[in-house]
Design an enzyme around this catalytic site. Structure first.
Site, PDB file in Angstrom:
ATOM      1  N   PRO A 172       0.848  -1.194   0.000  1.00 36.69           N
ATOM      2  CG  PRO A 172       0.030  -1.032   2.179  1.00 36.69           C
ATOM      3  CD  PRO A 172       0.782  -1.937   1.264  1.00 36.69           C
ATOM      4  CG  MET A 173       3.576   2.101  -1.921  1.00 35.81           C
ATOM      5  SD  MET A 173       4.751   1.817  -3.286  1.00 35.81           S
ATOM      6  CE  MET A 173       3.759   0.797  -4.386  1.00 35.81           C
ATOM      7  CG  MET A 174      -0.277   7.022   2.041  1.00 35.01           C
ATOM      8  SD  MET A 174      -2.033   6.648   2.195  1.00 35.01           S
ATOM      9  CE  MET A 174      -2.714   8.305   2.197  1.00 35.01           C
ATOM     10  CB  CYS A 234       2.199   5.012   7.832  1.00 33.94           C
ATOM     11  SG  CYS A 234       2.344   6.558   6.926  1.00 33.94           S
ATOM     12  CE  LYS A 284       3.770  -2.783   4.214  1.00 30.83           C
ATOM     13  NZ  LYS A 284       4.680  -1.756   4.774  1.00 30.83           N
ATOM     14  CG  HIS A 295       9.223  -1.448   5.974  1.00 32.31           C
ATOM     15  ND1 HIS A 295       8.752  -0.297   5.397  1.00 32.31           N
ATOM     16  CD2 HIS A 295      10.557  -1.486   5.682  1.00 32.31           C
ATOM     17  CE1 HIS A 295       9.742   0.332   4.778  1.00 32.31           C
ATOM     18  NE2 HIS A 295      10.845  -0.374   4.952  1.00 32.31           N
ATOM     19  N   GLY A 353      13.133  -2.485   0.709  1.00 29.67           N
ATOM     20  CA  GLY A 353      14.374  -2.535  -0.052  1.00 29.67           C
ATOM     21  C   GLY A 353      14.483  -3.654  -1.061  1.00 29.67           C
ATOM     22  N   GLY A 359       7.441  -2.755  -3.038  1.00 24.27           N
ATOM     23  CA  GLY A 359       6.902  -1.408  -2.971  1.00 24.27           C
ATOM     24  C   GLY A 359       7.245  -0.608  -4.200  1.00 24.27           C
ATOM     25  NE  ARG A 360      10.713   3.325  -2.027  1.00 26.43           N
ATOM     26  CZ  ARG A 360      11.846   3.692  -1.468  1.00 26.43           C
ATOM     27  NH1 ARG A 360      12.411   4.830  -1.803  1.00 26.43           N
ATOM     28  NH2 ARG A 360      12.422   2.923  -0.564  1.00 26.43           N
TER      29      ARG A 360
END
Length: 350
Positions: A16-18, A99, A138, A170, A212, A237-238
Protein backbone atom coordinates in the site's frame (compact mmCIF):
# COMPACT_ATOMS: atom_id res chain seq x y z
CA UNK A 1 -12.00 -15.72 -1.86
CA UNK A 2 -11.09 -18.62 0.42
CA UNK A 3 -8.37 -18.46 3.04
CA UNK A 4 -6.13 -20.92 1.19
CA UNK A 5 -6.35 -18.93 -2.04
CA UNK A 6 -5.46 -15.63 -0.43
CA UNK A 7 -2.59 -17.27 1.43
CA UNK A 8 -1.28 -18.46 -1.94
CA UNK A 9 -1.68 -14.97 -3.37
CA UNK A 10 0.34 -13.53 -0.48
CA UNK A 11 3.53 -15.07 -1.90
CA UNK A 12 3.98 -11.75 -3.72
CA UNK A 13 2.10 -8.62 -2.78
CA UNK A 14 2.34 -4.99 -3.82
CA UNK A 15 2.62 -2.59 -0.92
CA UNK A 16 0.00 0.00 0.00
CA UNK A 17 1.50 3.33 -1.09
CA UNK A 18 -0.17 6.68 -0.50
CA UNK A 19 -1.07 8.57 -3.68
CA UNK A 20 0.10 5.62 -5.77
CA UNK A 21 -1.84 2.37 -5.29
CA UNK A 22 -5.28 3.72 -6.08
CA UNK A 23 -7.90 1.71 -7.96
CA UNK A 24 -6.48 2.66 -11.37
CA UNK A 25 -2.98 1.60 -10.37
CA UNK A 26 -4.28 -1.72 -9.08
CA UNK A 27 -6.21 -2.41 -12.28
CA UNK A 28 -3.04 -1.68 -14.25
CA UNK A 29 -0.92 -3.97 -12.08
CA UNK A 30 -3.53 -6.69 -12.51
CA UNK A 31 -2.93 -6.46 -16.26
CA UNK A 32 0.61 -7.67 -15.55
CA UNK A 33 -0.02 -10.30 -12.88
CA UNK A 34 -3.19 -12.26 -12.25
CA UNK A 35 -1.94 -13.77 -9.00
CA UNK A 36 -0.20 -11.19 -6.78
CA UNK A 37 -2.10 -9.73 -3.83
CA UNK A 38 -2.84 -6.02 -4.28
CA UNK A 39 -3.38 -3.44 -1.54
CA UNK A 40 -5.24 -0.16 -1.35
CA UNK A 41 -3.68 3.02 -0.14
CA UNK A 42 -4.14 3.41 3.60
CA UNK A 43 -7.60 4.77 4.43
CA UNK A 44 -8.36 5.96 7.97
CA UNK A 45 -11.22 4.30 9.79
CA UNK A 46 -13.13 7.59 10.28
CA UNK A 47 -12.87 8.32 6.54
CA UNK A 48 -14.31 4.90 5.73
CA UNK A 49 -17.18 5.41 8.18
CA UNK A 50 -18.05 9.01 7.36
CA UNK A 51 -16.61 9.64 3.89
CA UNK A 52 -17.62 8.94 0.31
CA UNK A 53 -17.30 5.17 0.30
CA UNK A 54 -17.48 4.68 -3.42
CA UNK A 55 -14.73 7.25 -3.98
CA UNK A 56 -12.54 5.93 -1.18
CA UNK A 57 -13.19 2.20 -1.43
CA UNK A 58 -14.70 1.49 -4.82
CA UNK A 59 -12.79 -0.95 -6.99
CA UNK A 60 -13.18 -3.05 -10.10
CA UNK A 61 -13.76 -6.80 -9.87
CA UNK A 62 -10.64 -7.32 -12.00
CA UNK A 63 -8.52 -6.30 -8.99
CA UNK A 64 -9.16 -9.43 -6.89
CA UNK A 65 -7.43 -10.54 -4.77
CA UNK A 66 -7.25 -7.11 -3.13
CA UNK A 67 -6.78 -6.04 0.49
CA UNK A 68 -8.00 -2.91 2.26
CA UNK A 69 -5.46 -1.22 4.52
CA UNK A 70 -6.94 0.75 7.42
CA UNK A 71 -5.34 3.36 9.64
CA UNK A 72 -6.51 4.08 13.15
CA UNK A 73 -6.26 3.13 16.81
CA UNK A 74 -9.87 3.06 18.00
CA UNK A 75 -11.02 -0.58 18.11
CA UNK A 76 -14.71 0.23 17.65
CA UNK A 77 -14.05 2.48 14.67
CA UNK A 78 -11.73 -0.07 13.11
CA UNK A 79 -14.29 -2.84 13.56
CA UNK A 80 -16.95 -0.76 11.83
CA UNK A 81 -14.60 0.22 9.02
CA UNK A 82 -13.58 -3.42 8.60
CA UNK A 83 -17.21 -4.50 8.29
CA UNK A 84 -17.74 -1.86 5.63
CA UNK A 85 -14.62 -3.04 3.79
CA UNK A 86 -15.75 -6.65 3.82
CA UNK A 87 -19.21 -5.63 2.59
CA UNK A 88 -17.54 -3.74 -0.27
CA UNK A 89 -15.89 -7.01 -1.30
CA UNK A 90 -12.31 -6.77 -0.04
CA UNK A 91 -10.48 -10.07 0.45
CA UNK A 92 -8.44 -8.98 3.48
CA UNK A 93 -8.45 -6.20 6.07
CA UNK A 94 -4.99 -4.95 7.05
CA UNK A 95 -4.00 -2.57 9.86
CA UNK A 96 -1.21 -0.06 9.26
CA UNK A 97 1.32 -0.17 12.10
CA UNK A 98 4.19 1.15 10.03
CA UNK A 99 3.53 4.51 8.38
CA UNK A 100 5.89 7.17 9.82
CA UNK A 101 4.23 10.37 8.53
CA UNK A 102 3.63 13.35 10.83
CA UNK A 103 -0.11 13.17 10.17
CA UNK A 104 -0.16 9.55 11.24
CA UNK A 105 1.76 10.29 14.45
CA UNK A 106 -0.60 13.10 15.42
CA UNK A 107 -3.51 10.73 14.94
CA UNK A 108 -1.98 8.01 17.14
CA UNK A 109 -1.77 5.37 14.48
CA UNK A 110 0.76 3.98 12.03
CA UNK A 111 4.31 3.33 13.20
CA UNK A 112 3.88 5.00 16.59
CA UNK A 113 1.61 2.08 17.54
CA UNK A 114 4.75 -0.06 17.77
CA UNK A 115 5.06 1.51 21.24
CA UNK A 116 1.62 0.17 22.22
CA UNK A 117 1.41 -3.55 21.41
CA UNK A 118 -1.55 -4.08 23.72
CA UNK A 119 -3.53 -1.41 21.87
CA UNK A 120 -2.60 -2.96 18.52
CA UNK A 121 -3.85 -6.30 19.82
CA UNK A 122 -7.13 -4.69 20.96
CA UNK A 123 -7.55 -3.17 17.50
CA UNK A 124 -6.83 -6.45 15.77
CA UNK A 125 -9.17 -8.38 18.07
CA UNK A 126 -11.92 -5.94 17.12
CA UNK A 127 -11.22 -6.29 13.39
CA UNK A 128 -10.92 -10.07 13.62
CA UNK A 129 -14.22 -10.28 15.43
CA UNK A 130 -15.99 -8.07 12.89
CA UNK A 131 -15.12 -9.85 9.64
CA UNK A 132 -14.80 -13.31 8.17
CA UNK A 133 -11.95 -12.41 5.79
CA UNK A 134 -8.34 -12.46 7.06
CA UNK A 135 -7.34 -9.66 9.45
CA UNK A 136 -3.64 -8.88 9.08
CA UNK A 137 -0.94 -6.52 10.37
CA UNK A 138 1.70 -4.56 8.47
CA UNK A 139 4.34 -3.20 10.84
CA UNK A 140 7.90 -1.95 11.22
CA UNK A 141 10.43 -3.69 13.45
CA UNK A 142 10.30 -0.80 15.92
CA UNK A 143 10.50 2.96 16.32
CA UNK A 144 13.13 5.40 17.57
CA UNK A 145 15.11 4.01 20.53
CA UNK A 146 13.24 0.71 20.82
CA UNK A 147 15.16 -2.56 20.69
CA UNK A 148 13.72 -4.07 17.51
CA UNK A 149 14.19 -7.61 18.76
CA UNK A 150 11.88 -6.67 21.63
CA UNK A 151 9.39 -4.37 19.90
CA UNK A 152 8.74 -6.59 16.89
CA UNK A 153 8.14 -9.72 18.93
CA UNK A 154 6.00 -7.81 21.45
CA UNK A 155 3.69 -6.53 18.71
CA UNK A 156 3.48 -9.85 16.91
CA UNK A 157 2.96 -11.91 20.06
CA UNK A 158 0.25 -9.58 21.39
CA UNK A 159 -1.64 -9.86 18.12
CA UNK A 160 -1.10 -13.60 17.81
CA UNK A 161 -2.59 -14.00 21.30
CA UNK A 162 -5.91 -12.66 20.00
CA UNK A 163 -5.90 -14.90 16.93
CA UNK A 164 -4.00 -12.94 14.28
CA UNK A 165 -1.92 -15.17 12.03
CA UNK A 166 -0.60 -12.97 9.21
CA UNK A 167 2.12 -10.32 9.51
CA UNK A 168 3.86 -8.24 6.85
CA UNK A 169 7.04 -6.78 8.29
CA UNK A 170 8.90 -3.80 6.85
CA UNK A 171 12.39 -4.73 7.98
CA UNK A 172 13.42 -1.23 9.13
CA UNK A 173 13.01 0.84 12.22
CA UNK A 174 10.95 4.01 11.83
CA UNK A 175 12.84 6.98 13.22
CA UNK A 176 9.99 9.33 14.03
CA UNK A 177 12.29 12.01 15.43
CA UNK A 178 14.54 13.70 12.89
CA UNK A 179 13.67 11.90 9.66
CA UNK A 180 11.02 12.70 7.07
CA UNK A 181 8.66 9.97 5.86
CA UNK A 182 10.69 9.79 2.64
CA UNK A 183 13.96 9.40 4.57
CA UNK A 184 12.32 6.70 6.69
CA UNK A 185 11.95 4.60 3.54
CA UNK A 186 15.71 4.49 2.97
CA UNK A 187 17.89 5.60 5.86
CA UNK A 188 17.15 3.25 8.77
CA UNK A 189 19.15 0.10 8.00
CA UNK A 190 17.41 -3.06 6.87
CA UNK A 191 17.39 -6.04 9.22
CA UNK A 192 16.19 -8.95 7.15
CA UNK A 193 17.74 -11.40 9.60
CA UNK A 194 15.36 -10.28 12.35
CA UNK A 195 12.33 -10.97 10.15
CA UNK A 196 13.68 -14.42 9.34
CA UNK A 197 14.27 -14.99 13.03
CA UNK A 198 10.63 -14.10 13.68
CA UNK A 199 9.53 -16.80 11.24
CA UNK A 200 12.02 -19.29 12.65
CA UNK A 201 10.78 -18.76 16.21
CA UNK A 202 7.10 -18.40 15.30
CA UNK A 203 6.77 -20.95 12.48
CA UNK A 204 2.99 -21.22 12.92
CA UNK A 205 2.53 -17.60 11.81
CA UNK A 206 2.51 -16.30 8.24
CA UNK A 207 5.37 -13.80 7.84
CA UNK A 208 5.98 -11.72 4.74
CA UNK A 209 8.98 -9.46 4.32
CA UNK A 210 9.03 -5.91 2.95
CA UNK A 211 11.63 -3.18 2.47
CA UNK A 212 14.37 -2.53 -0.05
CA UNK A 213 13.42 -5.42 -2.35
CA UNK A 214 14.03 -4.13 -5.86
CA UNK A 215 14.07 -7.18 -8.15
CA UNK A 216 12.39 -10.54 -8.61
CA UNK A 217 15.79 -12.16 -8.08
CA UNK A 218 15.82 -10.61 -4.61
CA UNK A 219 12.24 -11.71 -4.01
CA UNK A 220 13.10 -15.27 -4.95
CA UNK A 221 16.10 -15.19 -2.63
CA UNK A 222 13.89 -14.12 0.29
CA UNK A 223 11.52 -17.00 -0.44
CA UNK A 224 14.39 -19.49 -0.53
CA UNK A 225 14.66 -21.74 2.51
CA UNK A 226 18.42 -22.17 2.27
CA UNK A 227 18.84 -21.27 5.97
CA UNK A 228 15.96 -23.47 7.05
CA UNK A 229 13.49 -20.57 7.21
CA UNK A 230 10.62 -20.46 4.73
CA UNK A 231 9.09 -17.01 4.61
CA UNK A 232 5.50 -16.95 3.42
CA UNK A 233 5.67 -13.93 1.17
CA UNK A 234 7.48 -10.91 -0.19
CA UNK A 235 5.96 -7.45 -0.50
CA UNK A 236 7.30 -5.17 -3.23
CA UNK A 237 6.90 -1.41 -2.97
CA UNK A 238 8.49 1.25 -5.13
CA UNK A 239 10.13 -1.25 -7.50
CA UNK A 240 6.72 -2.56 -8.53
CA UNK A 241 5.52 0.99 -9.15
CA UNK A 242 8.51 2.54 -10.90
CA UNK A 243 9.39 -0.53 -13.00
CA UNK A 244 6.05 -2.33 -13.33
CA UNK A 245 7.21 -4.46 -16.27
CA UNK A 246 8.86 -6.79 -13.77
CA UNK A 247 5.38 -7.80 -12.62
CA UNK A 248 4.86 -9.45 -15.99
CA UNK A 249 7.19 -12.27 -14.88
CA UNK A 250 5.65 -12.79 -11.44
CA UNK A 251 3.06 -15.44 -12.26
CA UNK A 252 5.66 -17.71 -13.86
CA UNK A 253 8.60 -17.09 -11.56
CA UNK A 254 6.95 -16.90 -8.15
CA UNK A 255 3.75 -18.89 -8.62
CA UNK A 256 4.94 -21.53 -11.07
CA UNK A 257 2.22 -20.68 -13.58
CA UNK A 258 2.70 -22.35 -16.95
CA UNK A 259 1.94 -19.15 -18.80
CA UNK A 260 4.05 -16.82 -20.90
CA UNK A 261 5.32 -13.63 -19.32
CA UNK A 262 3.30 -10.50 -20.01
CA UNK A 263 5.29 -7.90 -21.92
CA UNK A 264 4.54 -4.16 -21.70
CA UNK A 265 2.62 -4.11 -24.98
CA UNK A 266 0.38 -6.97 -23.84
CA UNK A 267 -0.14 -5.25 -20.49
CA UNK A 268 -1.42 -2.13 -22.22
CA UNK A 269 -3.72 -4.22 -24.39
CA UNK A 270 -5.12 -5.82 -21.24
CA UNK A 271 -5.51 -2.44 -19.54
CA UNK A 272 -7.33 -0.86 -22.50
CA UNK A 273 -10.84 -2.14 -21.65
CA UNK A 274 -10.48 -0.68 -18.16
CA UNK A 275 -9.20 2.61 -19.56
CA UNK A 276 -12.06 2.78 -22.05
CA UNK A 277 -14.70 2.04 -19.41
CA UNK A 278 -13.40 4.69 -17.03
CA UNK A 279 -13.02 7.27 -19.81
CA UNK A 280 -16.69 6.66 -20.65
CA UNK A 281 -17.49 7.41 -17.00
CA UNK A 282 -15.68 10.74 -17.19
CA UNK A 283 -12.42 9.77 -15.47
CA UNK A 284 -9.51 11.78 -16.87
CA UNK A 285 -6.88 9.80 -18.76
CA UNK A 286 -4.05 11.25 -16.67
CA UNK A 287 -5.51 9.73 -13.48
CA UNK A 288 -4.92 6.32 -15.02
CA UNK A 289 -1.97 6.77 -17.37
CA UNK A 290 0.27 8.24 -14.67
CA UNK A 291 0.66 4.76 -13.23
CA UNK A 292 2.06 3.52 -16.55
CA UNK A 293 4.97 5.94 -16.82
CA UNK A 294 7.61 3.41 -15.77
CA UNK A 295 6.30 0.57 -17.93
CA UNK A 296 8.83 1.04 -20.75
CA UNK A 297 11.78 1.60 -18.40
CA UNK A 298 15.02 0.61 -20.09
CA UNK A 299 13.54 0.39 -23.59
CA UNK A 300 14.35 2.65 -26.54
CA UNK A 301 11.72 5.37 -26.66
CA UNK A 302 10.94 5.20 -22.95
CA UNK A 303 11.50 8.93 -22.55
CA UNK A 304 9.12 9.76 -25.40
CA UNK A 305 6.56 7.34 -23.91
CA UNK A 306 6.70 9.15 -20.58
CA UNK A 307 6.60 12.59 -22.18
CA UNK A 308 3.53 11.84 -24.30
CA UNK A 309 1.63 10.33 -21.38
CA UNK A 310 2.65 13.16 -19.07
CA UNK A 311 1.97 16.09 -21.40
CA UNK A 312 -0.89 14.93 -23.61
CA UNK A 313 -2.90 12.90 -21.10
CA UNK A 314 -3.75 15.97 -19.04
CA UNK A 315 -5.59 17.67 -21.93
CA UNK A 316 -9.37 17.85 -21.72
CA UNK A 317 -10.87 14.97 -23.66
CA UNK A 318 -7.60 13.03 -23.90
CA UNK A 319 -8.39 9.47 -24.96
CA UNK A 320 -6.87 6.16 -25.94
CA UNK A 321 -5.23 7.75 -28.98
CA UNK A 322 -2.74 9.34 -26.57
CA UNK A 323 -1.79 5.89 -25.27
CA UNK A 324 -1.50 4.64 -28.84
CA UNK A 325 0.90 7.47 -29.72
CA UNK A 326 3.02 6.74 -26.66
CA UNK A 327 3.23 3.06 -27.57
CA UNK A 328 4.03 3.85 -31.18
CA UNK A 329 6.92 6.07 -30.07
CA UNK A 330 8.48 3.05 -28.37
CA UNK A 331 7.85 0.74 -31.30
CA UNK A 332 9.46 3.23 -33.68
CA UNK A 333 12.49 3.68 -31.43
CA UNK A 334 12.90 -0.09 -31.12
CA UNK A 335 12.64 -0.46 -34.89
CA UNK A 336 15.33 2.17 -35.40
CA UNK A 337 17.55 0.40 -32.88
CA UNK A 338 17.12 -2.86 -34.78
CA UNK A 339 17.97 -1.39 -38.20
CA UNK A 340 21.41 -2.38 -39.55
CA UNK A 341 23.82 0.49 -39.16
CA UNK A 342 25.31 2.04 -42.28
CA UNK A 343 29.10 1.68 -42.21
CA UNK A 344 31.00 4.91 -41.66
CA UNK A 345 33.39 5.85 -44.48
CA UNK A 346 36.87 4.69 -43.56
CA UNK A 347 35.59 2.35 -40.83
CA UNK A 348 37.48 -0.93 -40.78
CA UNK A 349 35.53 -4.16 -40.62
CA UNK A 350 36.38 -6.60 -37.89
Amino acid sequence: MGKDLINQARRLSIAPMMDWTDRHCRAFHRALTTKALLYTEMVTAPAVIHGDRERLLGFDAVEHPVALQLGGSDPEQLAEAARIGEAMGYDEINLNVGCPSDRVQSGRFGACLMREPALVADCMAAIEGAVSVPATVKCRIGVDDQDPAVSLFATVDACAAVGIEVFIVHARMAWLQGLSPKENRDIPPLDYALVRRLKRERPHLSVSINGGIATLDAAEAHLDDADGVQLDGVMLGRAAYHEPALLGQVDRRLYGAETADVDPYQAIDRYRPYLAARLDEGVGLHAMSRHMLGLMHGRPGARAFRRILTVEAIARGAGLDVVDRAVEAVREAEARRAEPREPVVGEQSA
